[in-house]
Design a protein around this motif. Sequence first.
Motif, mmCIF file in Angstrom:
data_model
loop_
_atom_site.group_PDB
_atom_site.id
_atom_site.type_symbol
_atom_site.label_atom_id
_atom_site.label_comp_id
_atom_site.label_asym_id
_atom_site.label_seq_id
_atom_site.Cartn_x
_atom_site.Cartn_y
_atom_site.Cartn_z
ATOM 1 N N LEU A 1 0.836 -1.209 0.000
ATOM 2 C CA LEU A 1 0.000 0.000 0.000
ATOM 3 C C LEU A 1 0.869 1.256 0.000
ATOM 4 O O LEU A 1 0.573 2.233 -0.707
ATOM 5 C CB LEU A 1 -0.921 -0.001 1.220
ATOM 6 N N GLN A 2 1.934 1.234 0.787
ATOM 7 C CA GLN A 2 2.829 2.399 0.827
ATOM 8 C C GLN A 2 3.519 2.602 -0.514
ATOM 9 O O GLN A 2 3.647 3.731 -1.003
ATOM 10 C CB GLN A 2 3.867 2.218 1.938
ATOM 11 N N TRP A 3 3.972 1.510 -1.146
ATOM 12 C CA TRP A 3 4.599 1.627 -2.467
ATOM 13 C C TRP A 3 3.601 2.149 -3.502
ATOM 14 O O TRP A 3 3.938 2.982 -4.331
ATOM 15 C CB TRP A 3 5.131 0.260 -2.894
ATOM 16 N N LYS A 4 2.385 1.626 -3.451
ATOM 17 C CA LYS A 4 1.371 2.063 -4.411
ATOM 18 C C LYS A 4 1.046 3.546 -4.213
ATOM 19 O O LYS A 4 0.925 4.307 -5.178
ATOM 20 C CB LYS A 4 0.101 1.222 -4.255
ATOM 21 N N LEU B 1 2.637 -2.393 -9.661
ATOM 22 C CA LEU B 1 1.582 -2.129 -8.680
ATOM 23 C C LEU B 1 0.459 -1.273 -9.266
ATOM 24 O O LEU B 1 -0.664 -1.293 -8.760
ATOM 25 C CB LEU B 1 2.177 -1.447 -7.444
ATOM 26 N N LEU B 2 0.758 -0.487 -10.305
ATOM 27 C CA LEU B 2 -0.275 0.317 -10.975
ATOM 28 C C LEU B 2 -0.559 -0.212 -12.382
ATOM 29 O O LEU B 2 -1.073 0.518 -13.232
ATOM 30 C CB LEU B 2 0.159 1.794 -11.050
ATOM 31 N N ARG B 3 -0.231 -1.461 -12.619
ATOM 32 C CA ARG B 3 -0.485 -2.053 -13.938
ATOM 33 C C ARG B 3 -1.996 -2.033 -14.218
ATOM 34 O O ARG B 3 -2.807 -2.441 -13.393
ATOM 35 C CB ARG B 3 0.047 -3.489 -13.964
ATOM 36 N N ARG B 4 -2.344 -1.540 -15.413
ATOM 37 C CA ARG B 4 -3.731 -1.412 -15.862
ATOM 38 C C ARG B 4 -4.581 -0.623 -14.858
ATOM 39 O O ARG B 4 -5.783 -0.881 -14.699
ATOM 40 C CB ARG B 4 -4.349 -2.789 -16.103
ATOM 41 N N ASP B 5 -3.977 0.330 -14.193
ATOM 42 C CA ASP B 5 -4.708 1.157 -13.229
ATOM 43 C C ASP B 5 -5.802 1.954 -13.926
ATOM 44 O O ASP B 5 -5.563 2.627 -14.939
ATOM 45 C CB ASP B 5 -3.746 2.115 -12.516
ATOM 46 N N SER B 6 -7.000 1.909 -13.396
ATOM 47 C CA SER B 6 -8.154 2.526 -14.058
ATOM 48 C C SER B 6 -8.052 4.046 -14.113
ATOM 49 O O SER B 6 -8.445 4.667 -15.103
ATOM 50 C CB SER B 6 -9.443 2.117 -13.348
#
Length: 687
Positions: free
Chosen positions: A40-43, A513-518
């Motif tokens: 969560l912190q990395w994201k 971690l943000l792959r295909r992030d909406s």
Amino acid sequence: MIDLRINGFASGMDIDSMVRDLMKAESMPLQKMEKEKQELQWKRDDYREMNTLLLDFRSQLTQMKLTTSYRSREVSSTDESKVTATASSAANETSFKISEVKQLASSATLKNAGPITADGEEIDESKSLYPQFGKFDNQSTETWKQGAIDKQTITAESDGQVIELGEDVIDRAAMNVQVNGQGYKVVTDETATLAEDEVYVSSAGELTFADGVIQEGSQVSVEYVKDAHSESKTLESDISGYQLAGGSIVNNANFQLDIDGTTYSIGSATGEENEFNLEDADGGTIGTINTNTGRLTFDNELSEGTNLSVNYQQNYSSFSVGAHTDEGETHQNFLVTGDESLNQVVNKVNKADIGVSMMYDSFTDRMTISRTETGNFNEAGNEIMRNGTFINNMLKFGSGTEEGGDNAVFSINGIQDTERHSNNFEIDGVTFNLKQTFTEAEGPVSINVSNDSGAVFENIKEFVENYNTLIDAVNGKVNEEYYRDYGPLTDDQRESLTETQQEDWEERAKSGLLRRDSILQSGLNSMRTDFYSPVNNEGTTSDYNQLASIGITTTSNYMDGGKLEIDEAKLKAAIEDDPSAVESLFRGSSDEYGQQGVVHRLYDTVNGTMDRIYDRAGRTTSTNQQFTIGRNLNDVQEQIRSFQDRLTQIEDRYYSQFTRMEKAMQEANQQAAYMQQQFGGGMGMMG
């Protein structure tokens, strides 16, 4: 707290190791929570990194909203030796014809009437004026007066407040009164109706201004003359000398030095320049005084605890200077003590911010006062005002001559003999600089204003490059490889890896971690639409209503993710052909005629995307409760805390169980030993 655990004394087992092994299994859910927290912190940090890029791009969009990005004007003159010009982005593409310049604007200069010193004399402009007064050509007895110059700065506590100095004032007309840095003329007639630039001063030191001048918080600075200075003190240490607050001390009955009840006055000269003995009533001396500097030097040290007081007057003079300027009439009084030099007087005037500058030329022994701006601001007479015996007689400005102070006179676009105060002036966004006079017969000078298409092209090119940089970064993040088998390292895992292996592992763990992030994908899609969609508003034309029509298209490589490329020849041609349409395509605002330009669309999209990211990942200044990931972090942290409490209870239970086991075994061992002892004793008796 005392640890009452029993560690294998009876059983011989390594209880600590056994409990640690048992707790490893119990701690598995905790490791999962810790990993979830780290991810969560990395994201959160990844989101904020994207928002930083979006913020930088939004700054570029803000620039591209301005007309200066599309209206970079270049100006040409048919004769730059006579007229030059520059143009702002507000200037239209047009031309001007200046047919003649009859007169250039000039600064008013007041030249004094002649050399200020007498024949054969020469002054040192860096040394005190009063000791050199005998060298001046005009030695009016009214030039130097006796009194004491003092200063006060008072902050008004209410609107319309009467300012009180708290002591009597002599020579009220010589006072220098300023409110928030602006000088005011002193009026001594209490019945007079005060103008906005006037102040009435009573002999008791009360200052009254016109209505509205004094507001709460106004800074009122006053330099004034009182009858005499008075200084007194009890010495806190031994001293051999004492410096009076003022210089140019007057040798008269007003001077009294009192030391522990004995009074001294200025007596005979010592032979040194400006130096006199300090004598009591019987002719005894205690030391000397330099009347120019105000320095007292004692023959013997005065001891700590000595009471010293002194009253004295100074030689002083005064004058006033003012000017008619673009902002109206300026005015300031100046007080001069005899120990000040001519250079100091000149500097006082030049620093006063009243629109004039003073100069002394030692070669000709003459002086000038010049207005700092050109033009004629007083049709009825002279531009520079001055008053006072010091400036009019001693410095000879009273009968001086004023030259200049003229407006520029020229003809432009058929308008004859128009005027400006300066040779630099602005018309319709074009700033002209008249450099010399010329007649119609010498031929007109044409000024042509055109669009600097090269500068506009570079602005648009830089904008596209910045967009591509953003697209590249965001695409890289949403398409980043995700390594399912790599999560945050536990402490035990770190111990088994080298530092390089840890870095490689963590790089994979953070990836994707943000792959295909909406949010990011939606923002990318919206920005592509903003670029592709036609713009139809009042400024665009059918030829130039979308980026492709001016040579800006997406690259043919689909792997670029919508990056743009420029057909430079086509873009330059469009800027040359219809710069207004190109500008409207980019920065046109939505109105009753049509849609927003590309830049406004992008700005709204970027803002919306940033707001969604802020909702999810917050800002660096946000608290966790203000954004989604932060609230998730709080929840996980609470779960971790609760589970750690549970683990502590479990560990305590294990130790408690082993402790009971150890106690039971210890008791059994004790019983066995007792029985063995008993049986051993019985067998001995039977034998």
